[in-house]
Design a protein around this motif. Structure first.
Motif, PDB file in Angstrom:
ATOM      1  N   MET A  65       0.814  -1.189   0.000  1.00 32.07           N
ATOM      2  CA  MET A  65       0.000   0.000   0.000  1.00 32.07           C
ATOM      3  C   MET A  65       0.864   1.262   0.000  1.00 32.07           C
ATOM      4  O   MET A  65       0.534   2.249  -0.652  1.00 32.07           O
ATOM      5  CB  MET A  65      -0.926  -0.064   1.226  1.00 32.07           C
ATOM      6  CG  MET A  65      -1.868   1.069   1.323  1.00 32.07           C
ATOM      7  SD  MET A  65      -3.077   0.947   0.012  1.00 32.07           S
ATOM      8  CE  MET A  65      -4.137   2.247   0.421  1.00 32.07           C
ATOM      9  N   LYS A  66       1.983   1.218   0.770  1.00 36.65           N
ATOM     10  CA  LYS A  66       2.821   2.401   0.835  1.00 36.65           C
ATOM     11  C   LYS A  66       3.496   2.672  -0.511  1.00 36.65           C
ATOM     12  O   LYS A  66       3.764   3.821  -0.845  1.00 36.65           O
ATOM     13  CB  LYS A  66       3.840   2.310   1.960  1.00 36.65           C
ATOM     14  CG  LYS A  66       4.876   1.237   1.802  1.00 36.65           C
ATOM     15  CD  LYS A  66       5.817   1.239   2.995  1.00 36.65           C
ATOM     16  CE  LYS A  66       6.791   0.084   2.883  1.00 36.65           C
ATOM     17  NZ  LYS A  66       7.711   0.051   4.000  1.00 36.65           N
ATOM     18  N   TYR A  67       3.763   1.642  -1.298  1.00 43.18           N
ATOM     19  CA  TYR A  67       4.353   1.854  -2.625  1.00 43.18           C
ATOM     20  C   TYR A  67       3.356   2.517  -3.581  1.00 43.18           C
ATOM     21  O   TYR A  67       3.736   3.334  -4.423  1.00 43.18           O
ATOM     22  CB  TYR A  67       4.853   0.534  -3.217  1.00 43.18           C
ATOM     23  CG  TYR A  67       6.033  -0.026  -2.462  1.00 43.18           C
ATOM     24  CD1 TYR A  67       7.244   0.641  -2.452  1.00 43.18           C
ATOM     25  CD2 TYR A  67       5.916  -1.223  -1.754  1.00 43.18           C
ATOM     26  CE1 TYR A  67       8.330   0.138  -1.752  1.00 43.18           C
ATOM     27  CE2 TYR A  67       6.982  -1.736  -1.055  1.00 43.18           C
ATOM     28  CZ  TYR A  67       8.198  -1.046  -1.062  1.00 43.18           C
ATOM     29  OH  TYR A  67       9.249  -1.536  -0.375  1.00 43.18           O
ATOM     30  N   LEU A  68       2.109   2.171  -3.435  1.00 44.50           N
ATOM     31  CA  LEU A  68       1.075   2.797  -4.249  1.00 44.50           C
ATOM     32  C   LEU A  68       0.950   4.281  -3.911  1.00 44.50           C
ATOM     33  O   LEU A  68       0.843   5.133  -4.799  1.00 44.50           O
ATOM     34  CB  LEU A  68      -0.267   2.083  -4.032  1.00 44.50           C
ATOM     35  CG  LEU A  68      -1.417   2.563  -4.899  1.00 44.50           C
ATOM     36  CD1 LEU A  68      -1.103   2.383  -6.378  1.00 44.50           C
ATOM     37  CD2 LEU A  68      -2.697   1.828  -4.534  1.00 44.50           C
ATOM     38  N   LEU A  69       1.013   4.614  -2.640  1.00 49.46           N
ATOM     39  CA  LEU A  69       0.970   6.005  -2.205  1.00 49.46           C
ATOM     40  C   LEU A  69       2.213   6.753  -2.697  1.00 49.46           C
ATOM     41  O   LEU A  69       2.118   7.880  -3.197  1.00 49.46           O
ATOM     42  CB  LEU A  69       0.856   6.080  -0.684  1.00 49.46           C
ATOM     43  CG  LEU A  69       0.789   7.487  -0.097  1.00 49.46           C
ATOM     44  CD1 LEU A  69      -0.453   8.212  -0.578  1.00 49.46           C
ATOM     45  CD2 LEU A  69       0.808   7.414   1.420  1.00 49.46           C
TER      46      LEU A  69
ATOM     47  N   PHE B 264       3.910  10.608  -9.150  1.00 53.80           N
ATOM     48  CA  PHE B 264       3.181  10.895 -10.380  1.00 53.80           C
ATOM     49  C   PHE B 264       2.620  12.317 -10.368  1.00 53.80           C
ATOM     50  O   PHE B 264       2.729  13.044 -11.351  1.00 53.80           O
ATOM     51  CB  PHE B 264       2.054   9.868 -10.580  1.00 53.80           C
ATOM     52  CG  PHE B 264       1.268  10.087 -11.821  1.00 53.80           C
ATOM     53  CD1 PHE B 264       1.802   9.757 -13.061  1.00 53.80           C
ATOM     54  CD2 PHE B 264      -0.007  10.639 -11.773  1.00 53.80           C
ATOM     55  CE1 PHE B 264       1.077   9.970 -14.223  1.00 53.80           C
ATOM     56  CE2 PHE B 264      -0.737  10.862 -12.924  1.00 53.80           C
ATOM     57  CZ  PHE B 264      -0.194  10.521 -14.162  1.00 53.80           C
ATOM     58  N   VAL B 265       2.052  12.742  -9.260  1.00 55.12           N
ATOM     59  CA  VAL B 265       1.517  14.102  -9.147  1.00 55.12           C
ATOM     60  C   VAL B 265       2.655  15.117  -9.266  1.00 55.12           C
ATOM     61  O   VAL B 265       2.525  16.137  -9.946  1.00 55.12           O
ATOM     62  CB  VAL B 265       0.728  14.281  -7.823  1.00 55.12           C
ATOM     63  CG1 VAL B 265       0.424  15.744  -7.548  1.00 55.12           C
ATOM     64  CG2 VAL B 265      -0.546  13.456  -7.854  1.00 55.12           C
TER      65      VAL B 265
END
Length: 77
Positions: free
Chosen positions: A1-5, A11-12
């Motif tokens: 989950m932390k990698y997705l965040l 990306f932003v």
């Protein structure tokens, strides 16, 4: 989950950086100087031989063009 965040944050940040760079390029293109003016027909003064644009020449008798009023008077008088 932390990698997705982490991926979302990166990306932003990338999208913000890219948008700022594209905006700078557009502003740079819009600040370019205007294209040069069209060429003008040049005429030569018969008294001194000076070449000048037809729009700046002083017309004399018989349609002869001069560089100044003094040269027009000298040649016509």
């Amino acid at each position: 989950m932390k990698y997705l965040l982490l991926f979302a944050v990166l990306f932003v940040a990338y999208m913000l950086w890219r948008n700022a760079r594209v905006t700078d390029e557009r502003e740079t293109r819009s600040r370019r100087p205007p294209p040069p003016a069209d060429p003008q027909e040049m005429v030569s003064c018969p008294v001194c031989g000076l070449h000048l644009p037809r729009s700046e020449a002083v017309p004399g008798q018989r349609g002869i063009l001069y560089c100044s009023n003094e040269h027009r008077l000298r040649a016509d008088g």
